[in-house]
Motif scaffolding. Structure first.
Motif, PDB file in Angstrom:
ATOM      1  N   LEU A 414      39.191  35.638  40.885  1.00 53.63           N
ATOM      2  CA  LEU A 414      38.346  36.694  40.301  1.00 53.63           C
ATOM      3  C   LEU A 414      39.048  37.396  39.147  1.00 53.63           C
ATOM      4  O   LEU A 414      38.427  37.759  38.143  1.00 53.63           O
ATOM      5  N   SER A 418      37.348  37.319  35.462  1.00 49.27           N
ATOM      6  CA  SER A 418      36.811  38.600  34.963  1.00 49.27           C
ATOM      7  C   SER A 418      37.655  39.214  33.850  1.00 49.27           C
ATOM      8  O   SER A 418      37.505  40.395  33.537  1.00 49.27           O
ATOM      9  N   MET A 421      35.333  40.489  31.106  1.00 49.16           N
ATOM     10  CA  MET A 421      34.566  41.648  31.567  1.00 49.16           C
ATOM     11  C   MET A 421      35.459  42.881  31.660  1.00 49.16           C
ATOM     12  O   MET A 421      35.059  43.986  31.249  1.00 49.16           O
ATOM     13  N   GLU A 422      36.675  42.700  32.182  1.00 51.89           N
ATOM     14  CA  GLU A 422      37.591  43.832  32.301  1.00 51.89           C
ATOM     15  C   GLU A 422      37.966  44.354  30.917  1.00 51.89           C
ATOM     16  O   GLU A 422      38.102  45.569  30.716  1.00 51.89           O
ATOM     17  N   TYR A 439      26.591  43.951  30.618  1.00 49.29           N
ATOM     18  CA  TYR A 439      27.502  43.961  31.782  1.00 49.29           C
ATOM     19  C   TYR A 439      26.991  43.024  32.864  1.00 49.29           C
ATOM     20  O   TYR A 439      27.770  42.263  33.450  1.00 49.29           O
ATOM     21  N   GLU A 442      27.606  39.420  31.979  1.00 51.33           N
ATOM     22  CA  GLU A 442      29.022  39.037  32.155  1.00 51.33           C
ATOM     23  C   GLU A 442      29.376  38.933  33.643  1.00 51.33           C
ATOM     24  O   GLU A 442      30.103  38.026  34.066  1.00 51.33           O
ATOM     25  N   LYS A 443      28.834  39.855  34.422  1.00 51.69           N
ATOM     26  CA  LYS A 443      29.101  39.827  35.869  1.00 51.69           C
ATOM     27  C   LYS A 443      28.506  38.565  36.489  1.00 51.69           C
ATOM     28  O   LYS A 443      29.108  37.953  37.383  1.00 51.69           O
ATOM     29  N   VAL A 446      30.746  35.718  35.925  1.00 46.90           N
ATOM     30  CA  VAL A 446      31.908  35.783  36.829  1.00 46.90           C
ATOM     31  C   VAL A 446      31.535  35.279  38.223  1.00 46.90           C
ATOM     32  O   VAL A 446      32.204  34.397  38.801  1.00 46.90           O
ATOM     33  N   THR A 447      30.439  35.824  38.765  1.00 47.52           N
ATOM     34  CA  THR A 447      30.033  35.430  40.128  1.00 47.52           C
ATOM     35  C   THR A 447      29.575  33.983  40.187  1.00 47.52           C
ATOM     36  O   THR A 447      29.836  33.264  41.160  1.00 47.52           O
ATOM     37  N   TYR A 450      32.629  31.807  39.999  1.00 48.44           N
ATOM     38  CA  TYR A 450      33.345  32.005  41.278  1.00 48.44           C
ATOM     39  C   TYR A 450      32.708  31.147  42.369  1.00 48.44           C
ATOM     40  O   TYR A 450      33.414  30.437  43.111  1.00 48.44           O
ATOM     41  N   TYR A 467      35.154  42.949  45.863  1.00 49.76           N
ATOM     42  CA  TYR A 467      35.257  43.036  44.391  1.00 49.76           C
ATOM     43  C   TYR A 467      34.062  43.819  43.815  1.00 49.76           C
ATOM     44  O   TYR A 467      34.242  44.712  42.972  1.00 49.76           O
ATOM     45  N   LYS A 471      33.760  47.614  41.899  1.00 50.19           N
ATOM     46  CA  LYS A 471      33.134  47.799  40.579  1.00 50.19           C
ATOM     47  C   LYS A 471      31.851  48.643  40.648  1.00 50.19           C
ATOM     48  O   LYS A 471      31.194  48.866  39.634  1.00 50.19           O
TER      49      LYS A 471
END
Length: 596
Positions: A414, A418, A421-422, A439, A442-443, A446-447, A450, A467, A471
């Motif tokens: 993760l 990310s 995103m971070e 956002y 982008e999330k 990531v998911t 993942y 996680y 957030k």
């Protein structure tokens, strides 16, 4: 039982003292010899020889070791062997067995002055051996029988049971005692009786015939013969000519075979072939094979009993041995489980709990096999239940390691996924109108990435949930700061995020319940595995016990025949009762008592 790894025999270039006779009145197990035996995991064939000093016992034992020198022969009237000496050599016919040769100090040595422990040396040779050789000079006559008075004292020197159900336990001795071979040295008579030629074995059995009558003289005559017939399960005889001239005998170790009498060489060859071919692995009650390690424990147990003033008890010695072996089996099995599981750690995290349980299952099976190979006399499966408990504890520890490996992998994944995103959060990229949508995109990346990445392990959902929870406040701040959204859209976004969280919680709960069910099924599987393997072992032990009892029945029937010839009606009745009990035991034997 001992199908597990066989320990290679440490080469012994010469004998060592196994039981030291200190001052003629104290017996001590030699630590060096004990260490050698403790390293031998193979079953042992134990041949012990006893007899008066200076009768050539050591020559025969060197012959069995296929060496000309080793056990000291001596060339004078002085006895060379004190205590009991041991020589462990590879078995010439069975590579999975070790031949243990025991040479004892001469009985009746005048130099000892006090020879009260001769009987203990004799008894220890009987207790430790699977083949017992008695060596004498001349002929088998009344004098030689009287010199064998030690055999009549065995009931005073050896107990079978710690608290026998009946006073006379001599009927049990044949089950546990070794075979009996009588070697008659410097034999110069014709083997015949009443004009008929006899074999050496017929000569022995003729010499062991009991006389009819009940007066003391006949009882004294019969007693040593009856003891030999009753205690030892098989009887063999060898007669030997004088090997060479008296003068050459002083240098017997240096002589080649061609320097010896041909008949003696041939007789020694037959003795070697018989003893190597017909001496069996030492066994305990039920046919359990004794290893070198177990022989060391038995020797120590018997000697301690003697030195404490007690009578060595075979049952107590076996119980003490079982305690040591079962504890050892427990540790061996647990070590094997850990060793096998450590090989699987590189595969952590497993993708599913079921995959982990399959690894555990294979390793547990190995552990149970190791345990059952070494353990014996595990009353009520006490040690096996302890093994089950300890393996379960170890399994839980490895399960925790598997879960930690999963968490570590997922967190690292993760963190890698990310990064963008971070960076966006840090630089305020989402703190603009429409920033919440950016956002979420982008999330979602990531998911999505993942979820597509394999090898996350059993804690993938939990780590993701953690996680997202971490957030939650950032996402809420981005949502509130997005001026392009209406209040209704913000409310819908919050509800959608909450629904996603609730769905993950449901999935996590469902997964935990599924894993719990798998663990319950694995415990049932484990129980059945223990049960099946234990039943298999118990069935093997039952068959071995029946086979051993059948051998004893056969021997007791032969003994009964000898008693019938002598007219010993009372002894015949006792024998018939013993035979009946053995047959009943065979019929009622059952291997289904499992209380795991």
């Amino acid at each position: 039982m001992i199908a597990a790894a066989m320990s290679a025999l440490r080469p012994m270039t010469e004998p060592v003292c196994l039981i030291e006779n200190i001052g003629g009145n104290k017996l001590v197990v030699n630590k060096e010899a004990e260490k050698i035996l403790l390293e031998i995991m193979q079953p042992v064939v134990v041949i012990a020889i006893v007899g008066k000093y200076r009768t050539g016992k050591s020559y025969l034992m060197n012959k069995l070791a296929e060496k000309r020198t080793g056990f000291p022969l001596g060339s004078s009237i002085q006895s060379k062997t004190k205590g009991i000496w041991m020589w462990c050599v590879p078995h010439p016919s069975h590579p999975n067995q070790t031949l243990v040769l025991l040479d004892t100090e001469g009985l009746g040595d005048v130099e000892k002055g006090d020879c009260k422990n001769d009987a203990w040396i004799f008894s220890l040779a009987v207790l430790l051996s699977s083949a017992f050789v008695y060596n004498s000079v001349g002929t088998i006559d009344q004098q030689s029988m009287e010199q064998l008075h030690y055999v009549t004292e065995l009931t005073k020197r050896i107990k079978v049971k710690s608290s026998p159900q009946r006073k006379d336990e001599t009927g049990e001795y044949k089950k546990f005692f070794p075979s009996f071979t009588w070697c008659v040295r410097d034999f110069c008579l014709l083997l015949e009786k009443n004009g008929k030629s006899l074999t050496e074995d017929e000569y022995l059995m003729s010499s062991l015939e009991l006389r009819k009558g009940s007066d003391k003289k006949i009882q004294d005559y019969n007693l040593p013969r009856e003891c030999i017939l009753r205690f030892f399960h098989t009887h063999k005889c060898f007669t030997f000519d004088r090997p060479t001239s008296t003068k050459k005998l002083q240098h017997l170790e240096e002589l080649e075979e061609e320097d010896l009498e041909e008949d003696f060489v041939e007789q020694a060859r037959r003795f070697y072939q018989y003893m190597i071919g017909n001496s069996h692995v030492k066994t305990l009650d039920g046919g359990l094979e004794v290893t070198g390690r177990m022989l060391a424990v038995l020797a120590t147990s018997y000697v301690k009993a003697i030195q404490s003033g007690a009578v060595p008890c075979m049952e107590n010695a076996v119980l003490a041995l079982a305690e040591i072996e079962n504890n050892g089996a427990l540790q061996d099995a647990l070590s094997r489980y850990e060793c096998e599981m450590n090989k699987q750690v590189s595969r952590f995290p497993t993708e599913t709990q079921k995959e982990f349980l399959n690894l555990h299952k294979d390793c547990e099976r190995e552990a149970i096999t190791v345990f059952l190979d070494r353990s014996f006399n595990d009353k009520d499966q006490r040690y096996q239940r302890k093994l089950k408990e300890l393996v379960q504890n170890k399994m839980n520890q490895y399960s925790t390691r598997n879960e930690e490996a999963s968490r570590a992998f997922c967190r690292k994944l993760l963190k890698q996924l990310s990064v963008k995103m971070e960076d966006g959060i840090h630089k305020g990229r989402y703190s603009i109108p429409g920033g919440h949508k950016l956002y979420l995109i982008e999330k979602l990346k990531v998911t999505g990435n993942y979820n597509l990445t394999p090898g996350k392990g059993t804690k993938a959902l939990e780590v993701m949930q953690q996680y997202i929870t971490e957030k939650k406040e950032i996402e809420a701040a981005i949502l509130q700061a997005d001026e392009s959204l209406t209040e209704k859209e913000r409310q819908l976004a919050e509800e959608r995020a909450e629904a996603e969280r609730a769905e993950r919680e449901r999935e996590i709960t469902e997964k935990k319940n599924q894993e719990l069910q798998q663990c319950i099924e694995d415990q049932k599987r484990s129980f059945e595995e223990h049960k099946v393997l234990l039943l298999k072992k118990m069935e093997e032990e039952r068959k071995r016990m029946i086979a051993e009892n059948e051998k004893v029945i056969k021997r007791k029937l032969q003994e009964q025949e000898a008693m019938m010839k002598a007219g010993y009606d009372d002894k015949i009745l006792a024998l018939q009762k013993e035979i009946g009990e053995l047959r009943q035991k065979n019929q009622s034997s059952d291997s289904s008592c499992i209380i795991l």
